[in-house]
Design an enzyme around this catalytic site. Structure first.
Site, PDB file in Angstrom:
ATOM      1  CB  THR B 149       7.494  14.524  -7.533  1.00 18.66           C
ATOM      2  OG1 THR B 149       7.833  13.964  -6.259  1.00 18.66           O
ATOM      3  CG2 THR B 149       7.926  13.579  -8.630  1.00 18.66           C
ATOM      4  N   GLY B 152      11.079  15.087 -14.259  1.00 20.62           N
ATOM      5  CA  GLY B 152      12.501  14.766 -14.309  1.00 20.62           C
ATOM      6  C   GLY B 152      13.188  14.837 -12.958  1.00 20.62           C
ATOM      7  NE  ARG B 307     -10.557 -24.548   6.920  1.00 20.94           N
ATOM      8  CZ  ARG B 307     -10.034 -24.655   5.694  1.00 20.94           C
ATOM      9  NH1 ARG B 307     -10.210 -23.715   4.827  1.00 20.94           N
ATOM     10  NH2 ARG B 307      -9.345 -25.707   5.362  1.00 20.94           N
ATOM     11  N   GLY B 381      -4.505 -17.735  -0.542  1.00 22.43           N
ATOM     12  CA  GLY B 381      -4.815 -18.386  -1.809  1.00 22.43           C
ATOM     13  C   GLY B 381      -5.879 -17.611  -2.581  1.00 22.43           C
ATOM     14  CD  GLU B 405       6.643  12.316   3.210  1.00 15.47           C
ATOM     15  OE1 GLU B 405       5.979  12.439   2.172  1.00 15.47           O
ATOM     16  OE2 GLU B 405       6.857  13.256   3.985  1.00 15.47           O
ATOM     17  CB  THR B 407      12.244   5.214  -2.851  1.00 11.25           C
ATOM     18  OG1 THR B 407      13.617   5.631  -2.865  1.00 11.25           O
ATOM     19  CG2 THR B 407      11.496   5.872  -3.997  1.00 11.25           C
TER      20      THR B 407
END
Lengths: 365, 428
Positions: B149, B152, B307, B381, B405, B407
């Site tokens: 990369t 530009g 829970r 939450g 690798e 997008t």
């Protein structure tokens, strides 16, 4: 080891079924859908492929061994041709396969040879019930043992070929457990609707409502005899078949819309050359692959006797139903206005695509 | 062959061992290094290096069996004379998934060749592989990185400006340019005392007029004069993994460090061969995404179980609670994404062309790991959003899977070209 190559025999089977699906089922599908009738000649030809026969051992009149993976490959390929046709051809399996897997020795001897040795004949099964919260593990239809006989009460829906069936395998709630019972067509208290089910899709498949009012059957007609059957295994087999059919229909819609997109021009290019279309197709293909692998894994788990099969078959069926809706919807979208016109099959596949959320029980591997 | 889903024994063993490593060496350090960006996790690096040596694995870098380097572990443990199919990549993805379940940032700090070595492996000659890959089996932890990369040139790597010019007299390539987003670039190039000498693989054009056909990759040894790691990025997630900018000013590289042919012809096989790196590495990156997603998913299920919320698998959709439905959807995504990774690398192991399956696995993993981690934070939450737990970190870590690798969009393009039979010119 991991491996993703079907065996040579499976490959031959896939090719044979594909040929039938492409050359016989697909061309007949639209007429069958509109007229509500698939020519018996075509069903007979599908029966002669010997899918069920090949899953039953020689001693019961067949010539092979049952494999959920093989069954799933065949169902996918057949549904690729046409879903209603695939379900019609394989209807006798709904009765025979549970007997093969869970039946008592007497039940196997009595029914299997007569089903597989002859021509296609409508033996069927009744699992689904007409309720929005239908749950195969919590049936409203009941079975109760009274004086050495089972008494069945309730109403079943979406029962393929019930009108002409020789015998039905009726699923009912026995003390909180789903069990299956062999009911002969002449049983007293058994009544089959005159009218066929009127559904959004699969109109070529004759489906009926079946009412059971104090239907008395011998205790020996409980699937598996006195000890009964392991329903979760049968349900898993049905869920895998449902997922396999969903993958087949989705793949048909994917290929059709892909080919259309490569032909159709707009703004001087093929629409497939536009990323908006190309990306839809890429995602459709990716989702199909994902659910096919999930379905294969569940089938393999079932074949190798793994506990995970029950849960994974459920996941595969649930996921594949969503996938089929998404893929078939997009196929219609890619064809645009043409997709909405009944000249093309994609609208039919989209109507069929929604069915997999509710079709578990109409096919088994 | 037949359709089978039995994980090979070495894979199961690796998963078992690495779970402990992830629990003992990664999870306890996750939060610290997330909050101390650019601090190098030396203890972890040294531990992993010696642990891998002790296990006989040395590194996760794919390598050729040769007389001077022993065959990979999975092959050595064969008891049937090597007749079983190869599972090298299957072993690698299992390790990557398991370690990314621990901490994907720390996974990137695992000593070894990483993408740099993968490029040498895919595009290099046997001599080059021998020469450049042997170092990863040495005494000191050693790194390598891939530099593609530029500011530009991101997904469109044909826009690369970095130039390599042959100085025929010296028989050296002279490279000029600036690379960004180099994962592990600092550890691969900067000469730290505790590390072995690494290298970076730099992509440059030897003939800008030739476009893609003129693109080549070069092995640039750590410490090469004229090359500097000029900046370390500050990131949303995977903060422990350094992401460097590397500047090359008249950097001189021996002629034989070019990967592929030095001759430019109209048939861009050199570029294609180098791109083959990605066919090999995309499922590997996909595996890391699956690991992060599984971490978040399991964390969620544990909190729910505390829970007394247990998922009632098998119920029809209409009877499920919203939580159950979400969990079931996540499990479908997670399992199928993993199977796609496995299929893609199984094809690679068996020398089947897998460009389609590799890219599909990456598309799917990028999608599902972002969705799952984001959903887990939502469902938990305040617990999800809090930095007291790792769920929020996993969400930040996961996002990169859909970016690096290739997008998600580039991989969709690759998938689309494959299924449509289109060239790059036909589907831009």
């Amino acid at each position: 080891m991991y491996s993703f190559d079907p065996t040579e025999e499976q490959q031959m089977l896939i090719e044979a079924v594909n040929k039938y699906a492409t050359n016989d089922l697909r061309p007949a599908a639209r007429n069958a859908e509109e007229s509500g009738e698939l020519p018996r000649k075509i069903i007979a030809k599908g029966w002669d492929l010997g899918l069920l026969q090949a899953s039953i051992p020689e001693m019961y009149g067949g010539f092979g061994e049952r494999s959920a993976v093989t069954g799933a490959l065949a169902v996918e390929e057949m549904a690729f041709g046409d879903l209603a046709g695939a379900l019609a051809v394989t209807t006798p399996s709904l009765f025979a396969t549970p007997i093969l897997l869970m039946g008592s020795e007497e039940q196997k001897r009595e029914y299997l040879p007569r089903i597989v040795e002859g021509e296609w004949s409508p033996y069927t099964a009744a699992l689904i019930e007409y309720a929005f919260d239908f749950d195969p593990n919590d049936l409203k239809t009941t079975a109760a043992l009274e004086d050495g006989r089972y008494s069945l009460n309730g109403e079943k829906a979406f029962v393929p070929f019930a009108k002409e069936a020789q015998a039905l395998l009726v699923y009912a709630n026995l003390d909180g457990q789903t069990q299956a019972f062999i009911v002969a067509k002449e049983a007293e208290g058994l009544s089959i609707s005159e009218e066929r089910e009127k559904l959004m899709g699969v109109n070529a498949l004759p489906l009926y409502r079946v009412k059971l009012t104090n239907v008395k059957i011998p205790a020996a007609n409980r699937l598996g005899g006195e000890s009964g059957c392991a329903f979760e295994q049968l349900l898993a087999s049905m869920q895998i078949a449902n997922a396999a059919a969903a993958v087949g229909v989705a793949n048909a819609a994917f290929e059709y819309s892909r080919d259309y997109a490569k032909e159709r021009e707009a703004f001087g290019v093929k629409i497939a050359q536009k990323q908006a279309i190309a990306f839809m197709l890429a995602e459709m293909r990716t989702e199909i692959e994902a659910m096919r692998l999930l379905m294969w894994e569940a089938a393999w788990e079932l074949d190798t006797g793994r506990e995970d099969a029950v849960k994974d078959a459920y996941l595969a069926s649930t996921g594949a139903a969503d996938m089929a809706m998404m893929v078939t919807d997009r196929a219609v979208q890619i064809l645009g206005g043409h997709g909405y016109i009944r000249d093309h099959p994609v609208e039919m596949w989209m109507r069929n695509g929604r069915g997999f959320a509710t079709f578990t029980g109409l096919a088994i591997v | 062959m037949a359709i089978e889903f039995d994980a090979p024994k070495p894979v199961v063993n690796a998963q078992f061992v690495l779970k402990t490593v992830a629990e003992e060496m990664m999870r306890p350090n996750s939060r610290y290094f997330d909050e101390h960006e650019h601090e190098i996790p030396w203890d972890y690096i040294e531990f992993m290096h010696s642990a891998m040596k002790a296990m006989g694995g040395n590194s996760l870098a794919p390598r050729e069996p040769s007389p001077s380097s022993p065959p990979p572990k999975d092959e050595r443990h064969r008891d049937d004379g090597g007749k079983r199919p190869p599972i090298g990549y299957q072993l690698i993805v299992a390790q990557m998934e398991a370690l990314s379940w621990g901490d994907v940032g720390l996974y990137h700090c695992l000593p070894g060749g990483g993408l740099g070595a993968a490029a040498v492996h895919a595009a290099g000659s046997p001599e080059q592989r021998e020469k450049f890959l042997a170092r990863f089996h040495g005494d000191k932890p050693t790194f390598a990185a891939m530099c593609i990369t530029e500011a530009g040139a991101g997904s469109d790597n044909s826009a690369i400006r970095t130039r390599a010019v042959l100085d025929e007299k010296a028989n050296e390539w002279v490279i000029n340019g600036e690379k960004i987003f180099v994962t592990g670039g600092d550890k691969s190039f900067t000469e730290y005392e505790k590390l072995g000498r690494g290298f970076i693989v730099v992509w440059a054009s030897i003939d800008p007029a030739a476009g893609r056909a003129g693109m080549r990759a070069f092995v640039v040894e750590g410490g090469t004069p004229g090359v500097r790691a000029v900046k370390l990025e500050h990131k949303m997630g995977i903060r422990v993994s350094d992401t460097a900018a590397i500047s090359l000013v008249d950097a001189r590289v021996p002629f034989e460090n070019i990967l592929g042919s030095p001759i430019v012809d109209q048939n861009p096989t050199g570029f294609k061969k180098a791109m083959a790196t990605f066919d090999a590495t995309r499922p590997l990156v996909a595996a890391t995404g699956v690991g992060v997603a599984r971490a978040a998913f399991e964390f969620l299920k544990e909190r729910l179980a505390e829970r007394e919320i247990h998922i009632r698998y098998g119920l029809p959709r209409q009877k499920l609670t919203s939580i159950e439905r979400d969990v079931i959807d996540m499990e479908i995504m997670l399992k199928s994404a993993w199977l796609m990774v496995i299929k893609a690398v199984w094809m690679a192991d068996n020398k089947k062309p897998n460009a389609l399956e590799a890219s599909m696995s990456k598309v799917r993993s990028g999608d599902i790991c972002t969705k799952i981690t984001q959903r887990v934070v939502e469902m938990l939450g305040p617990l999800g959003y809090s930095r007291e737990f790792l769920a929020e970190k996993w969400m930040r870590d996961a996002k990169i899977t859909d970016i690096y690798e290739g997008t998600g969009q580039i991989n969709r393009l690759v998938v689309a070209r494959q299924i449509l039979g289109y060239s790059g010119a036909e589907l831009r």
